[in-house]
Design an enzyme around this catalytic site. Sequence first.
Site, PDB file in Angstrom:
ATOM      1  N   ASP A  10       0.875  -1.175   0.000  1.00 17.36           N
ATOM      2  CA  ASP A  10       0.000   0.000   0.000  1.00 17.36           C
ATOM      3  C   ASP A  10       0.913   1.226   0.000  1.00 17.36           C
ATOM      4  O   ASP A  10       2.138   1.095   0.088  1.00 17.36           O
ATOM      5  CB  ASP A  10      -0.907   0.002   1.256  1.00 17.36           C
ATOM      6  CG  ASP A  10      -1.811   1.235   1.328  1.00 17.36           C
ATOM      7  OD1 ASP A  10      -2.397   1.596   0.292  1.00 17.36           O
ATOM      8  OD2 ASP A  10      -1.905   1.867   2.398  1.00 17.36           O
ATOM      9  N   SER A  11       0.299   2.409  -0.032  1.00 20.01           N
ATOM     10  CA  SER A  11       1.091   3.642  -0.002  1.00 20.01           C
ATOM     11  C   SER A  11       1.573   3.967   1.409  1.00 20.01           C
ATOM     12  O   SER A  11       2.440   4.813   1.582  1.00 20.01           O
ATOM     13  CB  SER A  11       0.231   4.801  -0.511  1.00 20.01           C
ATOM     14  OG  SER A  11      -0.924   4.916   0.295  1.00 20.01           O
ATOM     15  N   CYS A  73      -4.468  -1.744  -1.590  1.00 19.88           N
ATOM     16  CA  CYS A  73      -4.661  -0.315  -1.818  1.00 19.88           C
ATOM     17  C   CYS A  73      -5.727  -0.152  -2.891  1.00 19.88           C
ATOM     18  O   CYS A  73      -5.590  -0.699  -3.997  1.00 19.88           O
ATOM     19  CB  CYS A  73      -3.335   0.289  -2.286  1.00 19.88           C
ATOM     20  SG  CYS A  73      -3.477   1.995  -2.839  1.00 19.88           S
ATOM     21  N   GLU A 151      -2.838   8.744   8.143  1.00 13.97           N
ATOM     22  CA  GLU A 151      -1.392   8.501   8.048  1.00 13.97           C
ATOM     23  C   GLU A 151      -0.636   9.335   9.090  1.00 13.97           C
ATOM     24  O   GLU A 151       0.382   8.919   9.623  1.00 13.97           O
ATOM     25  CB  GLU A 151      -0.918   8.849   6.628  1.00 13.97           C
ATOM     26  CG  GLU A 151       0.412   8.261   6.237  1.00 13.97           C
ATOM     27  CD  GLU A 151       0.404   6.746   5.998  1.00 13.97           C
ATOM     28  OE1 GLU A 151      -0.624   6.170   5.629  1.00 13.97           O
ATOM     29  OE2 GLU A 151       1.469   6.141   6.211  1.00 13.97           O
ATOM     30  N   CYS A 183     -11.089   2.502   0.339  1.00 10.48           N
ATOM     31  CA  CYS A 183      -9.680   2.854   0.543  1.00 10.48           C
ATOM     32  C   CYS A 183      -9.277   2.125   1.818  1.00 10.48           C
ATOM     33  O   CYS A 183     -10.005   2.164   2.815  1.00 10.48           O
ATOM     34  CB  CYS A 183      -9.532   4.366   0.717  1.00 10.48           C
ATOM     35  SG  CYS A 183      -7.935   4.882   1.399  1.00 10.48           S
ATOM     36  N   HIS A 185      -7.248   2.741   4.060  1.00  6.71           N
ATOM     37  CA  HIS A 185      -7.036   3.558   5.261  1.00  6.71           C
ATOM     38  C   HIS A 185      -8.346   3.727   6.052  1.00  6.71           C
ATOM     39  O   HIS A 185      -8.317   4.081   7.223  1.00  6.71           O
ATOM     40  CB  HIS A 185      -6.530   4.960   4.902  1.00  6.71           C
ATOM     41  CG  HIS A 185      -5.054   5.047   4.605  1.00  6.71           C
ATOM     42  ND1 HIS A 185      -4.501   4.569   3.455  1.00  6.71           N
ATOM     43  CD2 HIS A 185      -4.023   5.567   5.336  1.00  6.71           C
ATOM     44  CE1 HIS A 185      -3.184   4.800   3.467  1.00  6.71           C
ATOM     45  NE2 HIS A 185      -2.871   5.407   4.601  1.00  6.71           N
TER      46      HIS A 185
HETATM   47  N1  DGL Z   1      -4.780   3.109   1.154  1.00  8.03           N
HETATM   48  C1  DGL Z   1      -4.921   3.643  -0.140  1.00  8.03           C
HETATM   49  C2  DGL Z   1      -6.142   3.242  -0.877  1.00  8.03           C
HETATM   50  O1  DGL Z   1      -6.682   2.203  -0.536  1.00  8.03           O
HETATM   51  C3  DGL Z   1      -4.178   4.848  -0.558  1.00  8.03           C
HETATM   52  C4  DGL Z   1      -4.451   6.152   0.092  1.00  8.03           C
HETATM   53  C5  DGL Z   1      -3.528   7.187  -0.496  1.00  8.03           C
HETATM   54  O2  DGL Z   1      -2.318   6.901  -0.591  1.00  8.03           O
HETATM   55  O3  DGL Z   1      -4.005   8.248  -0.895  1.00  8.03           O
HETATM   56  O4  DGL Z   1      -6.591   3.877  -1.776  1.00  8.03           O
END
Ligand code: DGL
Length: 263
Positions: A10-11, A73, A151, A183, A185
């Site tokens: 993931d990011s 992600c 984050e 997402c 997150h």
């Molecule tokens: N966790 C990510 C997603 O599912 C990325 C969030 C991001 O880096 O903007 O989209």
Amino acid sequence: MDTRPIGVFDSGIGGLTVLKELEETFKEENFIYLGDTLNFPYGDKTKEEIISFSKSNIEYLISKNVKMIIIACGTATSQSLDEMRELFDIPIMGIIEPTVQYVKNMSIRKIGVIATTGTIRSGAWEKSLKKQISDIEVVSNACPLLAGIAEEGKATSKESIEAVHNYMEIFKQNHIDTIILGCTHYPIYDEIIKKEFSYKVNLINTGKAVAQNVKKYLSENKIQNKGVKNPPKIILSKKETDFDQKAKNILKSAKKLDITNFY
Ligand code: DGL
């Protein structure tokens, strides 16, 4: 049997919500998690950039001898899964297909989706849902602030509650009671989102659907590991403040985590 680990990326910390479900589901599989913190956030990047990040992440994980890749992600799944499957000769799973399959079994006709700007712009959730459930009504909303706030470890701040309040308005207006957290997150906001509604909402965490799908895949292909399970190995492309604590909160782990910075 295949003793190699499974690669997850993931990011940033978001994919840890998927890793948590994987860790709970598999007592004998090992995981290597790559958080591409150097390029965070993915949500506002172009498709070309996302393709380039996914390619580097997968190359890195392949160099660690993984048996499959999980794109934990939504942004990278929505904008690079097809391209990565064409580029690499390794099983690659994103978060959208397994979740849509899960939703299909729920027999619902109206659903909400929240995700990053890039994911919503791609239309990937809506396309995939409508392909599998032709008469489903989909209400989508981009929540550009949420991944960044999470984050930074500020998911319970005033700023966060206010942002969630604004992003949920459209679902209240449409009387939506099932929302996909598109997402990775967003499961961090589970409680805050639920509190926003005067009625009960069902929030769909993609990690659970992914873990079930990985289980099926490993068993059908007879590539499960049978043996020693080690704690997940976490690698970050850039050092992030308090990552250890944030990761522990998500993974509900009391133990010190194996985190390496820079690769
Ligand atoms: N966790 C990510 C997603 O599912 C990325 C969030 C991001 O880096 O903007 O989209």
